[in-house]
Write a protein that holds these residues in place. Structure first.
Motif, PDB file in Angstrom:
ATOM      1  N   SER A  74       0.815  -1.220   0.000  1.00  0.00           N
ATOM      2  CA  SER A  74       0.000   0.000   0.000  1.00  0.00           C
ATOM      3  C   SER A  74       0.845   1.265   0.000  1.00  0.00           C
ATOM      4  O   SER A  74       0.337   2.357  -0.237  1.00  0.00           O
TER       5      SER A  74
ATOM      6  N   GLU B 173      -6.084   0.130   3.520  1.00  0.00           N
ATOM      7  CA  GLU B 173      -6.842  -0.657   2.544  1.00  0.00           C
ATOM      8  C   GLU B 173      -7.224   0.198   1.338  1.00  0.00           C
ATOM      9  O   GLU B 173      -7.293  -0.295   0.201  1.00  0.00           O
ATOM     10  N   ARG B 174      -7.452   1.483   1.572  1.00  0.00           N
ATOM     11  CA  ARG B 174      -7.869   2.370   0.493  1.00  0.00           C
ATOM     12  C   ARG B 174      -6.879   2.359  -0.667  1.00  0.00           C
ATOM     13  O   ARG B 174      -7.279   2.379  -1.835  1.00  0.00           O
TER      14      ARG B 174
ATOM     15  N   ILE C 172      -4.987  -0.084  -1.704  1.00  0.00           N
ATOM     16  CA  ILE C 172      -5.139  -1.318  -2.482  1.00  0.00           C
ATOM     17  C   ILE C 172      -6.426  -1.281  -3.296  1.00  0.00           C
ATOM     18  O   ILE C 172      -6.463  -1.723  -4.452  1.00  0.00           O
ATOM     19  N   LEU C 173      -7.495  -0.746  -2.704  1.00  0.00           N
ATOM     20  CA  LEU C 173      -8.762  -0.639  -3.429  1.00  0.00           C
ATOM     21  C   LEU C 173      -8.637   0.317  -4.616  1.00  0.00           C
ATOM     22  O   LEU C 173      -9.271   0.110  -5.653  1.00  0.00           O
ATOM     23  N   GLU C 174      -7.812   1.347  -4.471  1.00  0.00           N
ATOM     24  CA  GLU C 174      -7.554   2.246  -5.598  1.00  0.00           C
ATOM     25  C   GLU C 174      -6.865   1.499  -6.736  1.00  0.00           C
ATOM     26  O   GLU C 174      -7.152   1.742  -7.916  1.00  0.00           O
TER      27      GLU C 174
ATOM     28  N   LYS D  26      -7.198  -1.719  -7.353  1.00  0.00           N
ATOM     29  CA  LYS D  26      -8.211  -2.597  -7.945  1.00  0.00           C
ATOM     30  C   LYS D  26      -9.118  -1.808  -8.888  1.00  0.00           C
ATOM     31  O   LYS D  26      -9.515  -2.301  -9.949  1.00  0.00           O
ATOM     32  N   ALA D  27      -9.440  -0.583  -8.483  1.00  0.00           N
ATOM     33  CA  ALA D  27     -10.294   0.254  -9.327  1.00  0.00           C
ATOM     34  C   ALA D  27      -9.569   0.685 -10.598  1.00  0.00           C
ATOM     35  O   ALA D  27     -10.172   0.768 -11.676  1.00  0.00           O
TER      36      ALA D  27
ATOM     37  N   PRO E  16      -6.189  -8.361  -2.210  1.00  0.00           N
ATOM     38  CA  PRO E  16      -5.730  -7.708  -0.984  1.00  0.00           C
ATOM     39  C   PRO E  16      -5.497  -8.731   0.130  1.00  0.00           C
ATOM     40  O   PRO E  16      -6.241  -9.702   0.264  1.00  0.00           O
TER      41      PRO E  16
ATOM     42  N   GLN F  14      -4.650  -8.568   4.277  1.00  0.00           N
ATOM     43  CA  GLN F  14      -4.470  -7.699   5.449  1.00  0.00           C
ATOM     44  C   GLN F  14      -3.738  -8.438   6.561  1.00  0.00           C
ATOM     45  O   GLN F  14      -4.035  -9.597   6.872  1.00  0.00           O
TER      46      GLN F  14
END
Length: 236
Positions: free
Chosen positions: A10, A36-37, A39-41, A43-44, A53, A55
């Motif tokens: 991250s 986490e944000r 990693i989600l970015e 993925k997006a 992801p 954790q």
């Protein structure tokens, strides 16, 4: 398709490493602790990527176990998780010292111990550590950080010798001053003073670290093992 586990994915360097492997079409297990944000970015941004992801708090004694419970056998292990503490040694609490050693050194050793079993069985695999030039030279006001990075460098040297007969390569990259969030604490004046000491006259970029890692994990580096390669613009 390779299965690649990246710890600390991250952060600035880790996220860039993940992008490099996404572009190569590999299956990427991206570890994070709290962010986490980030990693989600990823993925997006790359919806078609094989990105998963993972954790875990690697500063805790059970952190490595939490990762191995989520991720099975892998082909490449990239040990990048880390943080820094800027200040004299006596300013660090025992808890801070223990957490830094656990996060960067102990958990890395535990993860390698777990995943090399399958690598040895397959007679193939690669382990790459993101160390630091301070692990080679030491740094005032970053004594424990220098210590854990120095420990990782010795770990790379020893493990490479142990795993060489099994066809597994172990290397480290040792970044110098790289433009990341971790270094954003520096004032503009302090940064300029630091850059003035770097012969190439600039900070490095995360992509320059990621490209070396990608090379070390490729067939072009098939006879390179047990090496600590600096990425520092001839700084130290």
């Amino acid at each position: 398709m390779k299965d690649v586990l990246i710890t600390g994915a991250s952060g600035g360097i880790g996220k860039t490493i993940a992008v490099a492997y996404i572009h190569k079409g590999e299956r990427v297990y991206a570890h994070y602790h709290k962010n986490e944000r980030s990693i989600l970015e990823l993925k997006a941004a790359y919806p078609e990527a094989n990105l998963f992801p993972v954790q875990a708090d690697l500063a805790s004694k059970d952190g490595a176990k939490h990762i191995t419970e989520q991720v099975q056998g892998i082909d490449t292990l990239i040990l990048n998780a880390g943080n820094s503490f800027f200040g004299i040694l006596t300013d660090m609490s025992d808890t801070e010292i223990e957490a830094m050693i656990q996060l960067q050194l102990t958990s890395s050793i535990k993860l390698a111990k777990h995943y090399i079993n399958e690598m040895v069985r397959k007679k193939s695999g690669s382990i790459i550590v993101v160390s630091s030039v301070f692990g080679l030279t030491g740094a005032s006001c970053e004594v424990v950080y220098s210590s854990v990075k120095g420990g990782l460098n010795a770990f790379v040297k020893g493990l490479a010798k142990e795993l060489g007969p099994s066809g597994i390569r172990v290397n480290a990259v040792a970044p110098g001053y790289i433009t990341t969030e971790m270094n954003a604490r520096l004032t503009e004046e302090d940064e300029q003073l630091l850059v003035n000491d770097i012969p190439m006259g600039r900070a490095g970029q995360p992509e320059e670290v990621a490209s070396l890692i990608s090379f070390l994990d490729s067939g072009q580096a098939s006879y390179i093992s047990g090496q600590i390669i600096s990425v520092d613009g001839a700084w130290l």
